[in-house]
Scaffold this active site. Structure first.
Site, PDB file in Angstrom:
ATOM      1  N   THR A   1     -20.624  42.828  50.213  1.00  0.00           N
ATOM      2  CA  THR A   1     -19.453  43.589  49.805  1.00  0.00           C
ATOM      3  C   THR A   1     -19.048  43.158  48.399  1.00  0.00           C
ATOM      4  O   THR A   1     -19.120  41.970  48.062  1.00  0.00           O
ATOM      5  CB  THR A   1     -18.287  43.399  50.787  1.00  0.00           C
ATOM      6  OG1 THR A   1     -17.161  44.166  50.355  1.00  0.00           O
ATOM      7  CG2 THR A   1     -17.880  41.946  50.909  1.00  0.00           C
TER       8      THR A   1
ATOM      9  N   HIS B   1     -19.967  29.971  62.502  1.00  0.00           N
ATOM     10  CA  HIS B   1     -20.380  28.571  62.650  1.00  0.00           C
ATOM     11  C   HIS B   1     -21.049  28.317  64.001  1.00  0.00           C
ATOM     12  O   HIS B   1     -21.708  27.284  64.193  1.00  0.00           O
ATOM     13  CB  HIS B   1     -19.163  27.650  62.495  1.00  0.00           C
ATOM     14  CG  HIS B   1     -19.480  26.342  61.847  1.00  0.00           C
ATOM     15  ND1 HIS B   1     -20.707  25.728  61.954  1.00  0.00           N
ATOM     16  CD2 HIS B   1     -18.737  25.529  61.056  1.00  0.00           C
ATOM     17  CE1 HIS B   1     -20.699  24.596  61.275  1.00  0.00           C
ATOM     18  NE2 HIS B   1     -19.518  24.449  60.722  1.00  0.00           N
TER      19      HIS B   1
END
Length: 405
Positions: free
Chosen positions: A324, A376
Site C-alpha cells: 500500500t 507475530h
C-alpha cells in the site's frame, strides 16, 4: 414479450448484493446492452444491462434492497424502442414548468417541495446522477427561495438593492447529513477490525535511499516508455524487490488457516488502489515472472478500471502479500493494517529530502520510510526485520534485482 431481469450469479465468496442505483425508470425506453442497474457486493459493483431493445416495465427491487444471486430485479418488455419513445415525445410539449416527472428526486425531497410549493426542477441537485435530495430542498428554502405561486400583476421594476450578500447557510447553522455505509466500506471496516482483533500484529520500520532508483528512472524513462508504451513508475521496483524478498523469507509470503500455516510457492502481490467507493486491492499474479513494464501496465489498468468501477471479483481474489502506498497522498509514516489471511503488508510513504550522514559527511538525500506490519504468530521479529532490510538493499542497489543477489 416480457423478460425477467435478474441479479448476476454471484461467486461462492459473495453471499448477496445491494441494489445501488437504477439508471432507468419504469416506462423509459431502453436499448440493448444499455445499463439498467448497479448491484453492489462486498467487493465490486456489478452491472446489469438490458437484454434487448424495449422498456423497463416494472421494478421489483428498489435501491437499497438486498438481493440474492439470480433473484428477479425487474420485468422488462422487449419491443421497438421508437414505438415507446414517440408517444413520450408527443406529450412533452404539454408538460408545464411545474411538472417534475422528469426530475430525479428522492421521495422525501418531493414531499418537502410539494408542501412548500417549490418546483424541484429549480433546485440545485447534489445527489448521485443529478438526484435532488431532501437536503437540497431544505437548503433551497433556507437560501431565500420563494414557494411557487400564481404570477403577480405586472409592476414597475423596483430599484436594485445595494450589493446584498449571496444567500448561504445561515450563521450558526449546524448541518448534518446521514448516509448509509456502502457494502464495500462496511466490508473494509469489518476486515480491518478483525485483523486487529485476531492477529498478533506488529510493525517494523526502516528507511530507504530512493536516489539510485530515481537516477535510473530519470536516465531510462523516455526509452522505457517508447519501448513498452507505459511510463516507468516506482511501484514496479517495489513489487520486484518485495517479490525477491518473499522468495527468501517464505513465512512472510504465507497465510494462516485455522491451526495450519499455508506456505505459498508463488508470489501474488496485491496493490492497494484508492477509488471513490473505497480501497480495493487487485492482485498481480506470479510477479516473479513479470517484467517491470508488465507490472506498470497492469497496475495502470487496475487503477483505470478501479476509478470506473469495472474491477471484477476475480481481480481481487487471492493474494499472498500486499503493498500500500500512502505516500501518493502525502503520508510520511503510517502503520498499515494486515489484509487477512495474509501475514504481512508493506507500507510505502512520501519521498522527502532529508540530511543523512554518508561516510562522515552530511548529504541531502531523497528518503522514504518503509513499514512492514506482520502477524507475530507466523513471523518472528528477526524474519520481519531481515525481510524489510532486503527490500531496502535491493532498492538502494537496483542492479541486484537483475543479478538476483
Amino acid at each position: 414479450m416480457s423478460i425477467e431481469i435478474k441479479a448476476p450469479t454471484f461467486p461462492e465468496s459473495v453471499a448477496d448484493g445491494t441494489v445501488a442505483t437504477w439508471h432507468k425508470k419504469p416506462g423509459e425506453p431502453v436499448q440493448r446492452d444499455e445499463l439498467l442497474v448497479d448491484i453492489e457486493t462486498d467487493k465490486v459493483v456489478l452491472e446489469v444491462v438490458a437484454p434487448a431493445d424495449g422498456t423497463l416495465k416494472n421494478v421489483l427491487k428498489e435501491e437499497g434492497d438486498v438481493v440474492l444471486s439470480d433473484e428477479v430485479l425487474a420485468v422488462f418488455e422487449a419491443g421497438d424502442v421508437s414505438a415507446v419513445a414517440a408517444p413520450a415525445a408527443a406529450e412533452a410539449p404539454a408538460a408545464s414548468a411545474s411538472d417534475n416527472a422528469d426530475v430525479i428526486a428522492s421521495p422525501a425531497a418531493k414531499k418537502i417541495a410539494d408542501e412548500n410549493g417549490v418546483d424541484v426542477s429549480s433546485v440545485a441537485a447534489t445527489g448521485k446522477d443529478g438526484r435532488v435530495t431532501k437536503e437540497d430542498v431544505v437548503n433551497h428554502l433556507k437560501g431565500g427561495a420563494k414557494p411557487a405561486a400564481a404570477p403577480a400583476p405586472a409592476a414597475a421594476p423596483a430599484p436594485a438593492p445595494a450589493a446584498a450578500p449571496v444567500a448561504a447557510i445561515p450563521a450558526g447553522e449546524r448541518i448534518e447529513k446521514r448516509v448509509p455505509m456502502t457494502r464495500l466500506r462496511a466490508t473494509i471496516a469489518k476486515r480491518l477490525v478483525e485483523a486487529q482483533q485476531n492477529a498478533a500484529m506488529l510493525t517494523t520500520y526502516n528507511e530507504v535511499n530512493m536516489k539510485p532508483v530515481m537516477d535510473l528512472r530519470k536516465k531510462y524513462k523516455d526509452q522505457f516508455e517508447k519501448a513498452h508504451g507505459v511510463k516507468m513508475g516506482f511501484m514496479s521496483f517495489f513489487v520486484k524487490a518485495a517479490t525477491e524478498a518473499l522468495k527468501r523469507f517464505p513465512a512472510v509470503n504465507a497465510s494462516i488457516d485455522g491451526n495450519d500455516m499455508v506456505y505459498h510457492g508463488y508470489q501474488d502481490v496485491g496493490v492497494a488502489v484508492s477509488t471513490d467507493r473505497g480501497l480495493v486491492v487487485p492482485i498481480l499474479r506470479d510477479t516473479d515472472s513479470m517484467s517491470l513494464a508488465e507490472i506498470e501496465s497492469t497496475i495502470g489498468d487496475f487503477a483505470k478500471r478501479g476509478r470506473e468501477g469495472k474491477l471484477g471479483i476475480e481481480d481481487m481474489q487471492g493474494g499472498t502479500f500486499t503493498i500500500t502506498n500512502g505516500g501518493i497522498f502525502g503520508s510520511l509514516m503510517s502503520t498499515p493494517i494486515l489484509n487477512p489471511p495474509q501475514t504481512a503488508i508493506l507500507g510505502m510513504h512520501k519521498i522527502q529530502e532529508r540530511p543523512m550522514a554518508v561516510n562522515g559527511e552530511v548529504v541531502i538525500l531523497p528518503m522514504m520510510y518503509l513499514a512492514v506490519s506482520y502477524d507475530h504468530r507466523m513471523i518472528d521479529g528477526k524474519e520481519a526485520v531481515q525481510f524489510l532490510v532486503t527490500i531496502k538493499e535491493l532498492l538502494e542497489d537496483p542492479a541486484r534485482l537483475l543479478l538476483d543477489i
